[in-house]
Design an enzyme around this catalytic site. Structure first.
Site, mmCIF file in Angstrom:
data_model
loop_
_atom_site.group_PDB
_atom_site.id
_atom_site.type_symbol
_atom_site.label_atom_id
_atom_site.label_comp_id
_atom_site.label_asym_id
_atom_site.label_seq_id
_atom_site.Cartn_x
_atom_site.Cartn_y
_atom_site.Cartn_z
ATOM 1 N N ARG B 53 0.854 -1.165 0.062
ATOM 2 C CA ARG B 53 0.112 0.055 0.147
ATOM 3 C C ARG B 53 0.566 1.193 0.076
ATOM 4 O O ARG B 53 1.995 1.072 0.074
ATOM 5 C CB ARG B 53 -1.085 -0.097 1.040
ATOM 6 C CG ARG B 53 -0.548 -0.631 2.491
ATOM 7 C CD ARG B 53 0.535 -0.133 3.124
ATOM 8 N NE ARG B 53 0.353 1.362 3.436
ATOM 9 C CZ ARG B 53 1.340 2.221 3.483
ATOM 10 N NH1 ARG B 53 2.487 1.796 3.505
ATOM 11 N NH2 ARG B 53 0.914 3.537 3.813
ATOM 12 N N ALA B 55 0.813 5.137 -2.202
ATOM 13 C CA ALA B 55 0.498 5.426 -3.463
ATOM 14 C C ALA B 55 1.871 4.853 -4.278
ATOM 15 O O ALA B 55 1.574 4.497 -5.454
ATOM 16 C CB ALA B 55 0.047 6.723 -3.642
ATOM 17 N N ARG B 90 -7.715 -0.063 -6.894
ATOM 18 C CA ARG B 90 -7.867 0.667 -5.740
ATOM 19 C C ARG B 90 -8.065 2.126 -6.611
ATOM 20 O O ARG B 90 -7.367 2.425 -7.723
ATOM 21 C CB ARG B 90 -6.745 0.698 -4.856
ATOM 22 C CG ARG B 90 -6.434 -0.366 -4.052
ATOM 23 C CD ARG B 90 -5.649 -0.290 -2.755
ATOM 24 N NE ARG B 90 -6.297 0.710 -1.817
ATOM 25 C CZ ARG B 90 -5.791 1.287 -0.799
ATOM 26 N NH1 ARG B 90 -4.317 1.008 -0.430
ATOM 27 N NH2 ARG B 90 -6.305 2.177 0.199
ATOM 28 N N GLN B 202 -2.255 2.572 10.067
ATOM 29 C CA GLN B 202 -0.882 2.477 9.492
ATOM 30 C C GLN B 202 0.185 3.388 10.090
ATOM 31 O O GLN B 202 1.298 3.147 10.214
ATOM 32 C CB GLN B 202 -1.032 3.079 7.953
ATOM 33 C CG GLN B 202 -1.690 2.427 7.006
ATOM 34 C CD GLN B 202 -3.184 2.838 6.865
ATOM 35 O OE1 GLN B 202 -3.956 3.035 7.672
ATOM 36 N NE2 GLN B 202 -3.903 2.442 5.774
ATOM 37 N N ASP B 243 -2.033 10.571 -2.124
ATOM 38 C CA ASP B 243 -2.455 9.679 -3.135
ATOM 39 C C ASP B 243 -2.879 10.276 -4.445
ATOM 40 O O ASP B 243 -2.766 9.728 -5.413
ATOM 41 C CB ASP B 243 -3.509 8.913 -2.643
ATOM 42 C CG ASP B 243 -3.057 8.115 -1.323
ATOM 43 O OD1 ASP B 243 -2.793 8.507 -0.431
ATOM 44 O OD2 ASP B 243 -2.838 6.906 -1.574
ATOM 45 N N ASN B 253 -5.584 12.655 0.421
ATOM 46 C CA ASN B 253 -4.704 11.437 1.110
ATOM 47 C C ASN B 253 -5.443 10.846 2.432
ATOM 48 O O ASN B 253 -6.854 11.076 2.439
ATOM 49 C CB ASN B 253 -3.653 12.600 2.070
ATOM 50 C CG ASN B 253 -2.634 11.701 2.413
ATOM 51 O OD1 ASN B 253 -2.064 10.790 1.949
ATOM 52 N ND2 ASN B 253 -2.147 12.015 3.920
#
Lengths: 363, 363
Positions: B53, B55, B90, B202, B243, B253
C-alpha cells in the site's frame, strides 16, 4: 432507558438501602454486567478506570462515594479526605467538583447518622436533577432537529456525535443524545454518525450500543471520517457533550471534538454543544489555558479490548515498546460553537449568552 | 532502509529472475514476513488487501503485475485485461494509473519475449525512479526542518504526520518521512507525533515501526489528538503524503488528513504535503468533486488485529451487528496546504506553483 424491556439508570442504590449499583461500562459492548460499589475506594477506582464515566455520571457517582465514606466514618476529617480523594480521580470534568460541593454543603452542619442520611439524600437528589436536566436538554435540543427535519421531506436528519454523551454518560437520557432520543421517539427520522472515539472507543462501545438498543439508526465511523462526511454534505448538524464549559462558552470535551468543530465551521454545518448547568465552571474564562486536561495511560493507545468469539481479550496494536501519549480532552473555543443547549434552553456560546440563561451568575 | 542491518526495499525481483518479493505489510508490526507474488491475481490481491500500500508502492507493484501477466500471456488482449484489472484494484491513488500507462507505452509496440523483458525493465525503472524521487523529496523537505531547527536551540523539531508516507509506502525513503530521515541522519534533533490512523492503523503499525527501526524519536497518538497538540504549541510543522494531487494543488490523502490541515491553519502551524511527480493528476482541477474516494469494508472499522502474547488475533471492537462506513481518503483543499514538497523542489499548492516546477504541463 430500557435494556431488553427493563428500565435502567446508570447508577442507583441497591435493595440493601446503602450499596451503589452501576453498569460496568468498561465491559460494554461485549458484556452487560452490574457492579456493586460498597466503599469510597471502590467508587474512586470505578471513576478512575471508567467503569462509570461521562461528566454528569461522574458527578453523581462521586456524591454516592461521599455517602459511602460517611457511612464508614461520619467525621469532618473523613468528609474532607473523601472530598479530596474523589476530587483527584479525574481532573477535567467540573461536574465532579460541583457534586462534591453540593454534598458538602448539605452535610457539613450535621453529624453522625443525620450526616450519612443527608449525603444519601443529596446524592439521590443530584441523580434526579440530572435526569430532569437531561430531559429538558432533550426537549430544547429536539427543536433543532425538528427545524432541520422540516426541510428534508422525510429524509433522516443526519447528526454527527463524538464520544458518548448518551444516557450512559448521565443518570438517564444523556446530554447530546437526549434530543436524538426525543426526536426519534416523536417519529422524526434521524440517523447518527458515531465517531468511534479512540482511544477508549466510547463511540463504538457505548454510543453505538445504546443507540442500537433503542432502535435509533446509526453508523459507526473512524474519528478521521467526520471532515469527509461534512465536505460531502452528509451531516446536517453536530451535537456533542461537554465536560467543562467556561463562563465565556469555551468547552472541554473528549479529545477530537475540536477537530470536528473546525470541520463544521469550514463546511457551514452547525455545531451544538449540550451543556447541563452542572458542566458550567463560572470561575473560568479561557478554556484553553485554564481547564486542566487529563493525561491517561499510554496503554489505552497501544492496547485495545475486543471480542474473539465469545471471549473478551486485550490485544496490543502498536509495536512492542512504542511510546504513546494519551491526552483525554481538548478545548473547543466558543467561536466554533453555534449554540449551547442548556437545560434552561439554547443560548449563544458567550458570556452574555450564558448569563441570559443563568442571570444569577451575572455578578 | 535497513532492518536489523540488512537493506530492504519494499518490492524487488527475486533471485529466480521473475517472481516479485514484497514485505507483507498486513502483518506488521507483529510479524516481518516476505511474500512472493507469482501471478497477476496475486498482485491484485496484494494491492486490494494492502499487503502493499502507499500510492508510490502501489504504482510499482502494478507495474510488476503487468510484467507477471505478460510472462504468462504476452498478447495485446492479455495486456489490456491486466491493465483493466490492476487499474480497478484501488481507485484513489493516481500513481497506479500512471505506472500502468508507463508500462503500456514501453511494451505496446513489442511482442513476445521482448514485451515481457521490456515490462520487467520498465517496472524496475519505475522502482528506481521512485527511490530517486523520494531521495530528492527528502533533500528538499529537510530544508524546512533545518529552518525550524535553527530557531530551536537543540530542542527537537516537532513534526506531526498522518498515516504512513514512509519508506514502506514507497520503494525506499518515503515521501513525507524522507525529509525526517534525512534530517535525523544529519544529526538534527527531530521528534515525530504519529497519528495512529484508524481504521487500518498505518501510523501505529507502519510509521511507528519504521521510525523506531531507524531510531527516530516518535510518539504514537490517537487521531483525535492532533488538534490539541497544535493548540498547545507542541507541533512545529505537519508533513503528510498524497495519493492524488490535482493541477491546482488539492490533495487526496488518507482519511483524516483534512482535519489536521484545518487544525494547522487554525493554529498557524505550517502544513506541508510531500507530492512526488507520480502523484500529480494533471487532468483534474477540483479535488473534492473529481477525485474518486475509495470505500472499503466496514469490517476494517468493527474489527482490529493485534497481538495477544505471541499470537496475532482479530478481535471485534463494536457491538455485534453494528453498521459501519469506511471512507478511505479525504481531500484537503490547496488553500490549507502551505507548500507542496515535490521531487523538483517546493512550490505553492496552486496551478501556477505546480507549473513553475513542471512547465511541461503548462499547455
Amino acid at each position: 432507558m430500557d435494556i431488553n424491556g427493563t428500565h435502567y439508570r446508570t447508577i442507583w442504590v441497591e435493595d440493601d438501602g446503602w450499596s451503589v449499583g452501576i453498569i460496568d461500562q468498561t465491559l460494554l459492548p461485549h458484556e452487560f454486567l452490574i457492579a456493586r460499589l460498597t466503599t469510597l475506594d471502590e467508587v474512586c477506582i470505578a471513576i478512575e478506570t471508567m467503569q462509570v464515566r461521562g461528566a454528569p455520571l461522574i458527578g453523581v457517582a462521586a456524591a454516592y462515594g461521599l455517602a459511602l465514606a460517611l457511612r464508614t466514618d461520619a467525621s469532618d476529617k473523613s468528609l474532607l479526605e473523601a472530598i479530596e480523594r474523589l476530587g483527584a480521580t479525574r481532573p477535567t470534568a467540573v461536574n465532579l467538583q460541583w457534586a462534591l460541593e453540593k454534598v458538602r454543603a448539605a452535610v457539613e452542619n450535621l453529624v453522625g447518622e443525620d450526616r450519612v442520611s443527608a449525603a444519601y439524600a443529596k446524592a439521590a437528589g443530584l441523580a434526579d436533577e440530572d435526569v430532569s436536566a437531561c430531559a429538558r436538554i432533550g426537549r430544547h435540543g429536539a427543536e433543532l432537529i425538528y427545524e432541520v427535519a422540516g426541510g428534508k421531506q422525510d429524509q433522516p436528519v443526519q447528526i454527527l456525535t463524538h464520544c458518548n454523551a448518551g444516557w450512559l454518560a448521565t443518570v438517564d437520557w444523556g446530554t447530546a443524545l437526549a434530543p436524538v432520543y426525543r426526536a426519534h421517539d416523536a417519529g422524526v427520522p434521524v440517523h447518527v454518525w458515531v465517531d468511534e472515539t479512540r482511544p477508549r472507543n466510547q463511540g463504538a462501545a457505548l454510543t453505538m450500543w445504546e443507540l442500537m438498543a433503542h432502535g435509533v439508526p446509526c453508523t459507526l465511523v473512524a474519528d478521521n471520517a467526520g471532515g469527509y462526511l461534512m465536505q460531502k454534505g452528509m451531516v446536517d448538524l453536530c451535537l456533542v457533550g461537554t465536560d467543562r464549559t467556561t463562563r465565556r462558552g469555551d468547552v472541554a470535551n473528549k479529545i477530537g471534538t475540536y477537530l470536528k468543530a473546525l470541520a463544521a465551521r469550514d463546511n457551514g454545518v452547525p455545531f451544538y454543544v449540550a451543556a447541563p448547568s452542572s458542566s458550567i465552571d463560572w470561575q473560568l474564562d479561557d478554556g484553553l489555558t485554564e481547564i486542566p486536561i487529563e493525561e491517561r495511560s499510554p496503554r489505552e493507545i497501544t492496547h485495545i479490548v475486543g471480542r474473539n468469539g465469545t471471549e473478551v481479550q486485550t490485544v496490543e496494536i502498536a509495536p512492542s515498546g512504542a511510546k504513546a501519549a494519551n491526552f483525554a480532552f481538548d478545548v473547543t473555543r466558543a467561536r466554533l460553537v453555534t449554540a449551547l443547549v442548556t437545560d434552561r434552553g439554547l443560548c449563544p456560546a458567550s458570556c452574555e449568552g450564558l448569563i441570559s440563561r443563568f442571570p444569577e451568575h451575572s455578578s
